[in-house]
Enzyme design. Sequence first.
Site, short mmCIF file in Angstrom:
data_model
loop_
_atom_site.label_atom_id
_atom_site.label_comp_id
_atom_site.label_asym_id
_atom_site.label_seq_id
_atom_site.Cartn_x
_atom_site.Cartn_y
_atom_site.Cartn_z
N SER A 286 54.48 10.07 63.35
CA SER A 286 53.95 8.83 63.90
C SER A 286 54.95 8.11 64.81
CB SER A 286 53.49 7.95 62.74
OG SER A 286 52.72 6.87 63.19
N ASP A 297 61.05 13.12 76.96
CA ASP A 297 60.46 13.04 78.30
C ASP A 297 61.43 12.44 79.31
OD1 ASP A 297 58.16 14.16 77.36
OD2 ASP A 297 56.85 12.46 77.80
N LYS A 311 51.48 13.57 63.81
CA LYS A 311 50.58 12.49 63.39
C LYS A 311 50.43 11.52 64.55
CE LYS A 311 49.91 9.37 59.47
NZ LYS A 311 48.67 10.02 59.02
#
Length: 375
Positions: A286, A297, A311
């Site tokens: 999460s 990224d 998740k």
Amino acid sequence: MKTKRTSKIIIPIIIAGSIFGAGFVVGQNNPNEINQLVPAGKTQIVSASKPKNVDDSLFWEAWKMVDKNFINKVDSKTRSIGAELSIRDALLTVVAPLEGSPAEKAGIKPKDTIVKVDDKETAKMSFDDAIAKIRGKKGTAVVLTVVHDGQSEESKISVTRDTIEVKSVKLSFVGDNNSIALLKINQFGKDTSSLLKKFQSEIVDKKAKGIVIDLRNNPGGLLNTAIEVSSLFMPNDLSKFENDNLKNGVVVIEEDAKKEQEKFTRTSNQLFNLPFVVIQNRGSASASEIFAGAMKDYQLGKVIGETSFGKGSVQNLEELSNKGSVKITIAKWLTPTGIGINGKGINPDIIVKEEVKDNNDPALNEAISILNSNN
């Protein structure tokens, strides 16, 4: 048109999707208006000053507000086994045991499937009933019949319930001459950002040459905290990036079934400018995956360890007229470059299996080695 996910909706989302078995509280949250609809096919950039204040696994905020019939009066010292549980492929599944918790000490591992609680089959229980049966009086034991991830045989594990108290962040120093700062983030709570800001001064005073951010067995927490913590490690000048999302400081994207997106941007300036490495494992979920995905990224630090839990969905629990309920997935989380998290997880740049034995931690050793090579 605007909609609100009020605390009344948030509570069942959490109970249905991602209750934290330890049940401890880091503070009560009052979500702001969080879901603004935009015309089909269009994207909305959410103001950095008003980040979404709720995560799909906001178990940290929910415990004070849960139905009294489900949990008696709950405070920051909750009696439980210390593990977050969820439903995965219709099975009661361990997201992660908390560091130092009774569950971890007993041998409960991320992605364990719990098939029985005290010889009662969980398949015949509601999610709420299973959680209530696992919780209990301090000092009493609950016997969990589990199947470890990747195995087929059942194992019975007795876990003694205890009072669960976990700090959201811990700071220590490792490596030669204790020259590497180790930030162990156990959850993304309301105090996480303030603790990190406090620890930054200590890291500077110690003249650390790098930072290890340990997200292992961190099951998530508050979305706005994940965004702010990510911001603390992102450079202020993002003009070098060609990707518009990266150039605009996007940390995470919420995308609904119609492909409509809300993009949540950084909320503060950079605080940490030392080289860093992120460690994750199968229990990192999460909000942890939001942070790790953003760091990856933006190519800010290596992510090492195992593929994370995966998740990354936003769910509502709709109440039915017969007092039942149905869980509906309404959106999913994407990394800044548009990579889906749910069911996939964040893949590490360097795979290091979770094999900590006799104080030998291969992933931590690898992280220290990477940081030493950068100096």
